[in-house]
Scaffold this active site. Structure first.
Site, PDB file in Angstrom:
ATOM      1  N   ASN A   1     -13.395   9.831  -1.684  1.00 53.02           N
ATOM      2  CA  ASN A   1     -13.974   8.772  -2.495  1.00 53.02           C
ATOM      3  C   ASN A   1     -13.673   7.458  -1.789  1.00 53.02           C
ATOM      4  O   ASN A   1     -12.514   7.056  -1.704  1.00 53.02           O
ATOM      5  CB  ASN A   1     -13.369   8.760  -3.897  1.00 53.02           C
ATOM      6  CG  ASN A   1     -13.715  10.011  -4.678  1.00 53.02           C
ATOM      7  OD1 ASN A   1     -14.818  10.536  -4.567  1.00 53.02           O
ATOM      8  ND2 ASN A   1     -12.780  10.499  -5.460  1.00 53.02           N
TER       9      ASN A   1
ATOM     10  N   HIS B   1      -6.815   2.128   1.659  1.00 49.63           N
ATOM     11  CA  HIS B   1      -6.331   2.794   2.872  1.00 49.63           C
ATOM     12  C   HIS B   1      -7.217   4.004   3.160  1.00 49.63           C
ATOM     13  O   HIS B   1      -7.562   4.762   2.239  1.00 49.63           O
ATOM     14  CB  HIS B   1      -4.874   3.235   2.692  1.00 49.63           C
ATOM     15  CG  HIS B   1      -4.209   3.626   3.974  1.00 49.63           C
ATOM     16  ND1 HIS B   1      -3.369   2.771   4.666  1.00 49.63           N
ATOM     17  CD2 HIS B   1      -4.273   4.759   4.709  1.00 49.63           C
ATOM     18  CE1 HIS B   1      -2.937   3.378   5.753  1.00 49.63           C
ATOM     19  NE2 HIS B   1      -3.478   4.592   5.802  1.00 49.63           N
TER      20      HIS B   1
ATOM     21  N   SER C   1      -8.398   4.814  -5.404  1.00 43.96           N
ATOM     22  CA  SER C   1      -7.207   4.120  -5.893  1.00 43.96           C
ATOM     23  C   SER C   1      -6.560   3.249  -4.829  1.00 43.96           C
ATOM     24  O   SER C   1      -5.681   2.446  -5.137  1.00 43.96           O
ATOM     25  CB  SER C   1      -6.187   5.134  -6.415  1.00 43.96           C
ATOM     26  OG  SER C   1      -5.823   6.040  -5.389  1.00 43.96           O
TER      27      SER C   1
ATOM     28  N   HIS D   1      -8.459   7.378   3.434  1.00 47.21           N
ATOM     29  CA  HIS D   1      -7.878   8.655   3.049  1.00 47.21           C
ATOM     30  C   HIS D   1      -8.905   9.520   2.318  1.00 47.21           C
ATOM     31  O   HIS D   1      -9.911   9.035   1.812  1.00 47.21           O
ATOM     32  CB  HIS D   1      -6.655   8.449   2.150  1.00 47.21           C
ATOM     33  CG  HIS D   1      -6.980   8.013   0.753  1.00 47.21           C
ATOM     34  ND1 HIS D   1      -7.396   6.727   0.436  1.00 47.21           N
ATOM     35  CD2 HIS D   1      -6.973   8.701  -0.429  1.00 47.21           C
ATOM     36  CE1 HIS D   1      -7.601   6.636  -0.859  1.00 47.21           C
ATOM     37  NE2 HIS D   1      -7.362   7.817  -1.419  1.00 47.21           N
TER      38      HIS D   1
ATOM     39  N   GLN E   1      -9.068  13.687   0.161  1.00 40.33           N
ATOM     40  CA  GLN E   1      -8.274  14.619  -0.620  1.00 40.33           C
ATOM     41  C   GLN E   1      -8.754  16.042  -0.385  1.00 40.33           C
ATOM     42  O   GLN E   1      -9.864  16.274   0.103  1.00 40.33           O
ATOM     43  CB  GLN E   1      -8.376  14.305  -2.114  1.00 40.33           C
ATOM     44  CG  GLN E   1      -7.881  12.928  -2.522  1.00 40.33           C
ATOM     45  CD  GLN E   1      -7.906  12.751  -4.022  1.00 40.33           C
ATOM     46  OE1 GLN E   1      -7.328  13.540  -4.778  1.00 40.33           O
ATOM     47  NE2 GLN E   1      -8.605  11.719  -4.481  1.00 40.33           N
TER      48      GLN E   1
ATOM     49  N   CYS F   1       0.846  -1.203   0.000  1.00 44.30           N
ATOM     50  CA  CYS F   1       0.000   0.000   0.000  1.00 44.30           C
ATOM     51  C   CYS F   1       0.875   1.245   0.000  1.00 44.30           C
ATOM     52  O   CYS F   1       1.720   1.418   0.876  1.00 44.30           O
ATOM     53  CB  CYS F   1      -0.917   0.005   1.222  1.00 44.30           C
ATOM     54  SG  CYS F   1      -1.841   1.555   1.442  1.00 44.30           S
TER      55      CYS F   1
ATOM     56  N   HIS G   1      -4.327   0.461   8.035  1.00 45.04           N
ATOM     57  CA  HIS G   1      -4.809   0.180   6.681  1.00 45.04           C
ATOM     58  C   HIS G   1      -6.240  -0.360   6.683  1.00 45.04           C
ATOM     59  O   HIS G   1      -6.979  -0.194   5.703  1.00 45.04           O
ATOM     60  CB  HIS G   1      -3.859  -0.828   6.025  1.00 45.04           C
ATOM     61  CG  HIS G   1      -4.197  -1.171   4.600  1.00 45.04           C
ATOM     62  ND1 HIS G   1      -3.914  -0.328   3.545  1.00 45.04           N
ATOM     63  CD2 HIS G   1      -4.789  -2.271   4.063  1.00 45.04           C
ATOM     64  CE1 HIS G   1      -4.304  -0.891   2.422  1.00 45.04           C
ATOM     65  NE2 HIS G   1      -4.845  -2.059   2.696  1.00 45.04           N
TER      66      HIS G   1
ATOM     67  N   CYS H   1       0.398   3.443   3.399  1.00 46.04           N
ATOM     68  CA  CYS H   1       0.735   2.964   4.742  1.00 46.04           C
ATOM     69  C   CYS H   1       2.033   3.613   5.232  1.00 46.04           C
ATOM     70  O   CYS H   1       2.916   3.959   4.437  1.00 46.04           O
ATOM     71  CB  CYS H   1       0.881   1.441   4.735  1.00 46.04           C
ATOM     72  SG  CYS H   1      -0.686   0.540   4.841  1.00 46.04           S
TER      73      CYS H   1
END
Length: 335
Positions: free
Chosen positions: A147, A158, A155, A160, A162, A48, A109, A51
């Site tokens: 997303n 993990h 993508s 996350h 933006q 990943c 993760h 990570c």
């Protein structure tokens, strides 16, 4: 009429309409539930790129972070560079500048906002607020979003989100700004403040609320289980939220998001994002009320999604499940 007959509803924030066809829900179906092993992901994945300690696709190694971690997007959609575009009266072009960052919510993760501790969610809330304040000092608009899930184009699994900061107001933000300003000038109150009061009084589309926040399925929802999270206080931007409001935000996220997961026993995908007063407006933002949109694609099961095709692409958005029925189903999963 609204319970059994087709009708249209106006999106108060954009002025667009949604066609609601509740009679189509008369056909029988049982929503499939699917346990997809979401709790079996490792806490650290060697491959990943988000990570701690791992190398990202751009070649930079992540630090061994223990909380939220923010870094410049290695493949940003916006660049802090001036450019000249040679558009004309027909094929219009204009420069677009900005910067983009990635927000790792947790070093774990296997985590999601739904499954993080209250303390972990609060750390994410603080990071959102800090980024809005920092980037808003330099850019006209700060768009924070997530997303979640491969179905929404994420993508990496993990946890996350933006942030894209820009020197222009994106189209939807501009529409929301105009609609809220018009309402404020005509009625002397904030549009979403009035929506929140009406939804609290009515209760049919209400999911959860506390002293500082209200979560609803909006009257004009386009996606089957779309929700709107609205500040009940006079918060116009994320950095306006004080200590109690931030903790209350972490709490209501901890109510809404696990309920989503329980709908179909799956790691519920969605796109979500914050809309606050664009920083380019400066102090001219009394008409704004801070809010977040959650757009999940799932319709009938963990595998069956709503597709915006056909009439939706060529005419206007259409839904079968009424917002009131969707709210009732989400409320049934609250704990």
């Amino acid at each position: 009429m609204t319970e059994t007959q087709p009708h249209r509803r106006m999106n108060l924030l954009t002025g667009e309409y949604v066609l609601v066809s509740p009679q189509r829900m008369a056909r029988p179906w049982q929503g499939e539930r699917k346990n997809d092993g979401i709790h079996n992901r490792p806490a650290h994945e060697p491959d990943c790129y988000l990570c701690p300690g791992n190398e990202r696709s751009g070649g930079t190694a992540n630090p061994d972070y223990g909380d939220t971690y923010v870094f410049p997007n290695d493949f940003p959609a916006l660049l802090d560079e001036s450019s000249e575009r040679a558009g004309d009266q027909l094929f219009v072009e204009e420069p677009a500048r900005g910067e983009a960052r990635v927000i790792c919510y947790s070093p774990d993760h296997s985590a999601t906002l739904a499954r993080m501790t209250g303390e972990g969610r609060r750390a994410v809330v603080d990071t959102w607020c800090d980024l809005s304040d920092d980037l808003g000092s330099r850019w006209a608009n700060v768009q924070i979003f997530e997303n979640k899930g491969a179905m929404m184009g994420a993508s990496s699994p993990h946890p996350h989100g933006q942030v894209w900061a820009s020197d222009f107001l994106p189209t939807i933000v501009q529409r929301e700004n105009e609609r809220q300003r018009n309402y404020y000038e005509n009625c002397g109150d904030t549009l979403l403040g009035e929506v929140a009061r009406r939804e609290l009084g009515d209760g049919k589309r209400l999911i959860a609320h506390n002293e500082h926040w209200i979560a609803i399925v909006p009257h004009w929802a386009a996606w089957p289980f779309e929700t709107l999270l609205v500040a009940r206080g006079d918060f116009r931007r994320l950095e306006d939220i004080r200590e109690e409001g931030r903790s209350a935000l972490a709490d209501i996220l901890g109510t809404l998001l696990p309920a989503y997961d329980r709908l179909f026993d799956t790691d519920f995908p969605y796109s979500m994002g914050w809309h606050g007063a664009p920083h380019g407006l400066g102090a001219d933002c009394a008409h704004w009320r801070l809010h977040a949109h959650f757009y999940p694609p799932l319709l009938r099961s963990a595998d069956i999604r709503k597709h915006m095709v056909g009439f939706e692409l060529l005419g206007e958005t259409q839904r079968d499940l009424t917002p009131e029925a969707a709210a009732e189903r989400i409320r049934a999963e609250l704990r």
